[in-house]
Design an enzyme around this catalytic site. Structure first.
Site, PDB file in Angstrom:
ATOM      1  N   ASP A  74       0.799  -1.168  -0.048  1.00 11.87           N
ATOM      2  CA  ASP A  74       0.100   0.141   0.206  1.00 11.87           C
ATOM      3  C   ASP A  74       0.896   1.321   0.072  1.00 11.87           C
ATOM      4  O   ASP A  74       0.898   1.932   1.037  1.00 11.87           O
ATOM      5  CB  ASP A  74      -0.962  -0.147   1.338  1.00 11.87           C
ATOM      6  CG  ASP A  74      -2.178  -0.872   0.782  1.00 11.87           C
ATOM      7  OD1 ASP A  74      -2.090  -1.641  -0.176  1.00 11.87           O
ATOM      8  OD2 ASP A  74      -3.381  -0.682   1.634  1.00 11.87           O
ATOM      9  N   HIS A 107      -3.474  -2.073  -2.487  1.00 16.69           N
ATOM     10  CA  HIS A 107      -3.798  -0.745  -3.394  1.00 16.69           C
ATOM     11  C   HIS A 107      -2.693  -0.810  -4.480  1.00 16.69           C
ATOM     12  O   HIS A 107      -2.559   0.147  -5.364  1.00 16.69           O
ATOM     13  CB  HIS A 107      -3.545   0.480  -2.557  1.00 16.69           C
ATOM     14  CG  HIS A 107      -4.856   0.836  -1.825  1.00 16.69           C
ATOM     15  ND1 HIS A 107      -5.829   1.823  -2.085  1.00 16.69           N
ATOM     16  CD2 HIS A 107      -5.474   0.512  -0.591  1.00 16.69           C
ATOM     17  CE1 HIS A 107      -6.576   1.725  -1.206  1.00 16.69           C
ATOM     18  NE2 HIS A 107      -6.503   1.017  -0.174  1.00 16.69           N
ATOM     19  N   HIS A 217      -2.376  -3.367   6.232  1.00 19.50           N
ATOM     20  CA  HIS A 217      -4.032  -3.170   5.691  1.00 19.50           C
ATOM     21  C   HIS A 217      -4.931  -2.646   6.378  1.00 19.50           C
ATOM     22  O   HIS A 217      -5.660  -2.073   6.001  1.00 19.50           O
ATOM     23  CB  HIS A 217      -4.157  -4.743   5.372  1.00 19.50           C
ATOM     24  CG  HIS A 217      -5.421  -4.831   4.440  1.00 19.50           C
ATOM     25  ND1 HIS A 217      -5.744  -4.121   3.281  1.00 19.50           N
ATOM     26  CD2 HIS A 217      -6.652  -5.717   4.592  1.00 19.50           C
ATOM     27  CE1 HIS A 217      -6.845  -4.692   2.652  1.00 19.50           C
ATOM     28  NE2 HIS A 217      -7.364  -5.517   3.734  1.00 19.50           N
TER      29      HIS A 217
END
Length: 265
Positions: A74, A107, A217
């Site tokens: 991410d 992501h 996360h």
């Protein structure tokens, strides 16, 4: 001022594109699950386009003189400097491939980028996003530290063997979350996402002869959270994520133990 930001972002995009061929070759050479034997490694959770947080973490790495640095994914979306974060991380990896580990997060997918900021950040440039997404697909999914600590962005998908994890089947490892409910259950994140309970963690650790799981996360008020009596650690390294006012944290894995460092609070 606005035109300056636009020209700066165009330059950043061009710089990132120049890095992609070499970083692609590097990721292609890495397996879905990396095995890292090291006395010391710094573990970083979600960054989400926060270049300032990333630079702070790189400075901490230098201060504590830790060669090995593992990111749980991410890197883009939600924050304004995803392009610059990717450039910084890819340059780190290319300069020191043996000591920098970049795992894939949820992501690092086109579907998320289209709706959560990165696509807008890059001027809704579809061709650019497509090229970056090809890089995402080559990234490793997980890493095992010293043979006993499993690092991943999201979570696990049952009690099966690590040897069966493939880059093309990354979804559950990028998305799933821990839960106090036993078994694999549904999630508010979506119909295809699962939550895994303490029994699933126990089974997974036993099957693979592991000690613990470290994952990212999830935005956390204190930047970290322990689950299941120390068998799972959740880390988040983006302070004040989307204005939530949360602290951030990173971990130092050393001699089989984990030390936590909180910042941004």
């Amino acid at each position: 001022m606005v035109s300056g930001k636009v020209s700066s972002k165009i330059a950043a995009k061009e710089e990132l594109l120049l890095l992609l061929p070499e970083i692609n070759r590097m990721f292609e050479s890495e397996p879905a699950v990396l095995r890292i034997d090291s006395e010391q490694i710094m573990i970083v959770g979600d960054i989400h386009g926060d270049l300032q947080a990333l630079e702070f973490l790189i400075e901490r790495r230098e201060e504590i003189n830790c060669k090995n640095l593992l990111f749980l994914g991410d890197y883009v979306d939600r924050g304004p400097q995803g392009t610059e974060v990717l450039i910084r991380l890819f340059r780190l990896k290319l300069e020191d491939p043996e000591h920098i580990v970049l795992l894939r997060g949820n992501h690092e997918t086109v579907d998320m980028n289209l709706y959560y900021g990165f696509f807008e950040e890059i001027g809704s440039d579809q061709e650019f996003l497509l090229r970056v997404s090809r890089t995402y697909d080559k990234m490793p999914i997980a890493a095992i530290l010293s043979g006993h600590t499993f690092c991943v962005h999201g979570g696990i998908n049952g009690t099966g063997r690590i040897d069966n994890i493939r880059k093309e089947d990354a979804f559950p490892y990028l998305w799933n979350d821990p839960s106090e409910r036993p078994g694999l259950t549904g999630s508010t994140r979506g119909s295809t996402v699962k939550e895994f309970g303490p029994d699933i963690v126990d089974g997974f650790l036993k099957t693979n002869n592991l000690k613990r799981i470290v994952r990212g996360h999830t935005a956390l008020e204190e930047g970290y959270k322990w689950w299941f009596g120390g068998k799972l650690l959740s880390l988040f390294s983006c302070p004040d994520y989307v204005g939530l006012g949360n602290a951030a944290a990173f971990a130092l894995f050393e001699k089989e133990e984990i030390k936590l460092f909180v910042f941004g609070n």
